[in-house]
Write a protein that holds these residues in place. Structure first.
Motif, PDB file in Angstrom:
ATOM      1  N   ARG A  39       0.831  -1.204   0.000  1.00 15.65           N
ATOM      2  CA  ARG A  39       0.000   0.000   0.000  1.00 15.65           C
ATOM      3  C   ARG A  39       0.862   1.248   0.000  1.00 15.65           C
ATOM      4  O   ARG A  39       1.936   1.276   0.569  1.00 15.65           O
ATOM      5  N   ILE A  43      -3.934   0.554  -2.512  1.00 16.31           N
ATOM      6  CA  ILE A  43      -3.146  -0.537  -3.075  1.00 16.31           C
ATOM      7  C   ILE A  43      -2.225   0.040  -4.146  1.00 16.31           C
ATOM      8  O   ILE A  43      -2.669   0.802  -5.005  1.00 16.31           O
ATOM      9  N   VAL A  79      -2.569 -11.477  -2.311  1.00 14.68           N
ATOM     10  CA  VAL A  79      -1.752 -10.341  -2.726  1.00 14.68           C
ATOM     11  C   VAL A  79      -0.873 -10.864  -3.849  1.00 14.68           C
ATOM     12  O   VAL A  79      -0.194 -11.872  -3.709  1.00 14.68           O
TER      13      VAL A  79
END
Length: 94
Positions: free
Chosen positions: A50, A56, A87
């Motif tokens: 982030r 993001i 992720v």
């Protein structure tokens, strides 16, 4: 409820080698809360995923139960209590 945050191989070193980070949250918690709790012990990992605004990063993708969070509500995306969050480093080239 436990949400599973699954990390790619390239980021596991930043989480002491962990492939998955279990996170306890209430049902419908925002993705930002899940990521905050998952990355709390590893702030460097959090900064890789982030940006300084908490969004993001452009070259990172985060999927909530297979759905791209950027195409949903971003870090405001609600996460179910038994969800899996992946992720993924974006792949680019030419």
């Amino acid at each position: 409820m436990t949400v599973r945050v699954v990390l790619p191989g390239l980021l596991r070193d930043l989480a002491d080698g962990a492939a998955e980070l279990p996170v306890e949250v209430g049902d419908g918690a925002a993705l930002s809360d899940v990521l905050d709790r998952a990355f709390e012990p590893w702030p460097v990992l959090g900064r890789r995923v982030r940006d300084e605004r908490g969004e993001i990063r452009r070259h990172v993708n985060v999927f909530v139960d297979g759905e791209d969070a950027k195409r949903l509500e971003g870090v405001a995306t609600p996460v179910g209590g038994s969800a899996t969050v992946h992720v993924v480093n974006a792949v680019s080239g030419g």
